[in-house]
Motif scaffolding. Structure first.
Motif, mmCIF file in Angstrom:
data_model
loop_
_atom_site.group_PDB
_atom_site.id
_atom_site.type_symbol
_atom_site.label_atom_id
_atom_site.label_comp_id
_atom_site.label_asym_id
_atom_site.label_seq_id
_atom_site.Cartn_x
_atom_site.Cartn_y
_atom_site.Cartn_z
ATOM 1 N N MET A 1 1.099 -1.072 0.090
ATOM 2 C CA MET A 1 0.051 0.059 0.084
ATOM 3 C C MET A 1 0.927 1.286 -0.178
ATOM 4 S SD MET A 1 -3.197 -0.689 2.249
ATOM 5 C CE MET A 1 -3.855 -1.900 2.603
ATOM 6 N N LYS A 2 0.357 2.254 -0.565
ATOM 7 C CA LYS A 2 1.184 3.485 -0.896
ATOM 8 C C LYS A 2 0.767 4.440 0.361
ATOM 9 C CE LYS A 2 1.358 6.584 -4.843
ATOM 10 N NZ LYS A 2 -0.130 6.873 -4.894
ATOM 11 N N ARG A 3 1.935 5.178 0.564
ATOM 12 C CA ARG A 3 1.634 6.119 1.692
ATOM 13 C C ARG A 3 0.676 7.546 0.877
ATOM 14 N NH1 ARG A 3 3.867 8.401 6.334
ATOM 15 N NH2 ARG A 3 5.843 7.216 6.365
ATOM 16 N N SER A 4 -0.252 7.775 1.743
ATOM 17 C CA SER A 4 -1.022 9.073 1.237
ATOM 18 C C SER A 4 -0.583 10.172 1.785
ATOM 19 C CB SER A 4 -2.563 8.648 1.721
ATOM 20 O OG SER A 4 -3.306 9.822 1.498
ATOM 21 N N ASN A 5 -0.873 11.065 0.597
ATOM 22 C CA ASN A 5 -0.436 12.483 0.838
ATOM 23 C C ASN A 5 -1.337 13.206 1.735
ATOM 24 O OD1 ASN A 5 -1.935 13.109 -1.138
ATOM 25 N ND2 ASN A 5 -0.471 14.042 -2.360
ATOM 26 N N GLU A 6 -2.613 12.528 2.160
ATOM 27 C CA GLU A 6 -3.767 13.258 2.767
ATOM 28 C C GLU A 6 -3.523 13.797 4.243
ATOM 29 O OE1 GLU A 6 -6.215 12.947 1.063
ATOM 30 O OE2 GLU A 6 -7.956 13.579 2.542
ATOM 31 N N PRO A 7 -2.354 13.618 5.072
ATOM 32 C CA PRO A 7 -1.957 14.231 5.977
ATOM 33 C C PRO A 7 -2.065 15.546 5.948
ATOM 34 C CG PRO A 7 -0.766 12.316 6.081
ATOM 35 C CD PRO A 7 -1.666 12.233 4.625
ATOM 36 N N VAL A 8 -1.559 16.429 4.601
ATOM 37 C CA VAL A 8 -1.307 17.674 4.502
ATOM 38 C C VAL A 8 -2.766 18.209 4.412
ATOM 39 C CG1 VAL A 8 -0.440 19.446 2.824
ATOM 40 C CG2 VAL A 8 0.666 17.242 3.119
ATOM 41 N N TRP A 10 -5.659 17.048 5.365
ATOM 42 C CA TRP A 10 -6.031 16.669 6.580
ATOM 43 C C TRP A 10 -5.864 17.859 7.574
ATOM 44 C CZ3 TRP A 10 -4.902 14.351 11.498
ATOM 45 C CH2 TRP A 10 -5.856 14.089 12.254
ATOM 46 N N HIS A 80 -14.415 15.060 -1.141
ATOM 47 C CA HIS A 80 -14.707 13.824 -0.747
ATOM 48 C C HIS A 80 -16.122 13.366 -0.705
ATOM 49 C CE1 HIS A 80 -10.855 12.217 0.838
ATOM 50 N NE2 HIS A 80 -10.538 13.520 1.350
ATOM 51 N N LYS B 193 2.275 1.202 7.773
ATOM 52 C CA LYS B 193 2.305 0.957 6.456
ATOM 53 C C LYS B 193 0.827 0.995 5.836
ATOM 54 C CE LYS B 193 6.339 -1.066 5.722
ATOM 55 N NZ LYS B 193 7.284 -2.372 6.134
ATOM 56 N N ASN B 196 -1.245 4.365 7.031
ATOM 57 C CA ASN B 196 -0.724 5.502 6.161
ATOM 58 C C ASN B 196 -1.457 5.831 4.708
ATOM 59 O OD1 ASN B 196 0.920 6.359 8.243
ATOM 60 N ND2 ASN B 196 2.800 5.541 7.369
ATOM 61 N N ALA B 197 -2.126 4.790 4.403
ATOM 62 C CA ALA B 197 -2.465 4.416 2.842
ATOM 63 C C ALA B 197 -3.678 5.070 2.822
ATOM 64 C CB ALA B 197 -2.508 3.073 2.361
ATOM 65 N N GLU B 198 -4.069 5.241 1.556
ATOM 66 C CA GLU B 198 -5.383 5.731 1.228
ATOM 67 C C GLU B 198 -6.508 4.618 1.775
ATOM 68 O OE1 GLU B 198 -6.865 8.987 0.091
ATOM 69 O OE2 GLU B 198 -4.971 8.538 -1.076
ATOM 70 N N GLU B 199 -6.106 3.421 1.547
ATOM 71 C CA GLU B 199 -7.040 2.298 2.037
ATOM 72 C C GLU B 199 -7.037 2.110 3.582
ATOM 73 O OE1 GLU B 199 -4.343 2.092 -0.025
ATOM 74 O OE2 GLU B 199 -4.968 1.380 -1.920
ATOM 75 N N TRP B 202 -7.004 6.825 6.065
ATOM 76 C CA TRP B 202 -7.208 7.943 5.314
ATOM 77 C C TRP B 202 -8.656 7.629 4.136
ATOM 78 C CZ3 TRP B 202 -5.856 11.941 7.668
ATOM 79 C CH2 TRP B 202 -4.591 11.904 8.301
ATOM 80 N N ALA B 232 -0.317 11.282 10.647
ATOM 81 C CA ALA B 232 0.116 12.420 10.454
ATOM 82 C C ALA B 232 1.439 12.927 10.929
ATOM 83 C CB ALA B 232 -0.866 13.646 10.724
ATOM 84 N N TYR B 235 3.909 10.885 8.881
ATOM 85 C CA TYR B 235 4.181 11.615 7.833
ATOM 86 C C TYR B 235 5.404 12.649 7.997
ATOM 87 C CZ TYR B 235 2.986 14.039 3.172
ATOM 88 O OH TYR B 235 3.004 14.604 2.272
#
Ligand code: SF4
Ligand code: FES
Lengths: 117, 244, 129
Positions: A1-8, A10, A80, B193, B196-199, B202, B232, B235
């Motif tokens: 799974m890829k790290r999301s940049n959503e924290p920014v 959010w 969203h 991991k 932190n993901a969209e799935e 988030w 967060a 991140y």
């Protein structure tokens, strides 16, 4: 799974949500209802007074916070909500939505800074 | 003195039905009767072909999740007396219907397994060093989130899971948080991991309905928001440690 | 050969109307629509302010048109709904402790209502003095 940049986003959403919850109601009450209805006398919200407020660094900061931060709350939620309605927007739409919040914040800051100097 | 109540059930028999159909049953009931008992009455006395899952009858095995008037409920914890206007019972939402009130939960089980729901510690403390100590505060960090009975009601309540099945979902994220918060565990980095993901965390828009329907007050929504806070922080740390 | 034939139910675009909790969620998110417009109205007012007295008074004048008054009334109510939901959910994202005791949710919620009241009073005082 890829790290999301959503924290920014959010983080900005959280700040905006807080400002909208605490500051926006009284701002709407003043600028949208009490002043236009004349309940607050027009002289209290005259060009000179508002200009002076916006040209004080503290006043400028308050205006920037109230105008800009809620935009991040709103564009985040609206983006969203697209997904909630089954619209699977791509990165372009995402850039557009957060771009509105970014542009609004920069425009507001520019107007205020021009007044300050 | 038994009254009679109409219970509508969404039937689906894969060998004959193209799509689910409603069927109404008249069930005599008493004040103490649960929906699960009503289903047993229907199966024993009216229609032996009705399928549903159950085991403990006491809200602990997590087998009997179903929609009652559109709300996710445990059949054994739902009482006929609370539904004077009747009941419409349907298989748990957001899961494929296998047969009648039985759903296919395999995706949910995979999600639960994916979060490594066990204490990970490569260097366990030796017995000679004495026991692990946990203060009330240490324990409170995870205890609530450890009460989950894997019933899946929160998945049926969650529109984000319904809209996108790749979302890890409420219970699995709550259980993930439960192990991350346990001070005997050293597996947080691996589990982050997922968070932190969209799935992961988030994918949640804080609808909050999962916490409302949970029969065990696990409050998965709270666990997920705390997971977002963790993510967060993670991140920001990652920004200063590129390449990791 | 398998006899399995799992049936998938579709959610549809109106899923949020079928459950009261989900409807309230969409109403909560919907507040963003009017709050965003309000921010833009303020931004435009700021722009008019930078253009001088007449421009600013023109903006103020527009604000007393019935349509804008109605918009602001709606926005005020909808924003307060946002405030209420925001305050009630805030404790879930907080994990505050005093020694070995968790800070009760009600303290967090009440202090936010207090802040809303305090900020509102300061706002009114600022305009009125
Ligand atoms: S969190 Fe609650 S609703 Fe979700 S599976 Fe666990 S017990 Fe059931
Ligand atoms: S039968 Fe075990 S939870 Fe209902």
């Amino acid at each position: 799974m890829k790290r999301s940049n959503e924290p920014v986003f959010w983080g900005m959403f959280g700040a905006g949500g807080m400002v909208a919850a605490l500051f926006t109601p009284i701002a709407i009450l003043i600028t949208g209802l009490l002043v236009p209805l004349g309940i607050i006398p027009a002289e209290q919200f005259s060009y000179e007074r508002v200009l002076a407020f916006s040209q004080h660094w503290l006043g400028a900061a308050v205006i920037w916070v109230i105008v800009s931060l809620p935009l991040w709350l709103c564009m985040h939620r609206l983006y969203h909500t697209l997904h909630d309605f089954g619209i699977h927007a791509g990165n372009l739409v995402k850039a557009l939505f957060y771009g509105v919040a970014f542009a609004g914040s920069v425009a507001c800051a520019t107007l205020l800074l021009l007044g300050l100097i | 003195m038994a009254e009679v109540m109409k219970i509508e059930i969404l039937r689906y028999r894969p060998e004959t039905d193209k799509e689910p159909v409603w069927q109404t049953f008249d069930v005599p009931f008493t004040r103490e009767m649960s929906l699960l008992e009503a289903l047993a009455y229907i199966k024993d006395e009216l229609d032996p072909t009705l399928s549903y899952r159950w085991s403990c009858r006491m809200a602990i095995c997590g087998s009997c999740g179903m929609m009652v008037n559109g709300i996710p409920k445990l059949g054994c914890k739902t009482f006929l007396r609370d539904y004077p206007k009747g009941m419409k019972v349907e298989a748990l939402a957001n899961f494929p219907i296998e047969r009648d009130l039985v759903v296919d939960m395999s995706d949910f089980i995979e999600k639960l397994e994916s979060v490594k729901p066990y204490i990970i510690n490569d260097n366990p403390k030796s017995l000679d060093d004495g026991c692990h100590t946990q203060s009330p505060k240490d324990m409170a960090q995870y205890k609530q989130f450890s009460m989950c009975i894997n019933c899946g009601l929160c998945y049926a309540a969650c529109p984000q899971y319904g809209l996108d099945k790749s979302f890890t979902g409420p219970a699995a994220l709550a259980i993930l948080h439960r192990y991350n918060q346990d001070n005997r565990d050293a597996g947080k980095a691996e589990r982050m991991k997922i968070v932190n993901a969209e799935e992961g965390a988030w994918g949640c828009t804080f609808v909050g309905y999962c916490s409302q329907v949970c029969p065990k007050d696990v409050d998965p929504a709270a666990a997920i928001q705390l997971g977002k806070v963790d993510s967060a922080k993670d991140y920001v740390i990652a920004m200063f440690k590129p390449g990791e | 050969m398998t006899k399995r034939k799992p049936y998938e139910r579709k959610m549809g675009a109106t899923w949020w109307l079928k459950n009261a909790f989900h409807t309230k969620y969409i109403i909560r998110e919907g507040s963003s629509l009017v709050i965003a417009i309000y921010s833009m109205v303020l931004l435009f007012g700021l722009f008019r302010l930078s253009q001088g007295t007449d421009a600013f008074n023109g903006w103020l004048g527009a604000m007393s048109q019935p349509a804008w008054l109605a918009f602001h009334l709606l926005t005020l109510v909808w924003t307060l709904y946002h405030s209420i939901t925001w305050f009630s959910l805030a404790p879930k994202a907080a994990n505050l402790w005093l020694g070995q005791k968790r800070v009760p949710d009600s303290w967090i919620v009440n202090s936010m209502y207090g802040a809303l009241a305090g900020i509102s009073v300061v706002g009114l005082v600022l305009v009125l003095i």
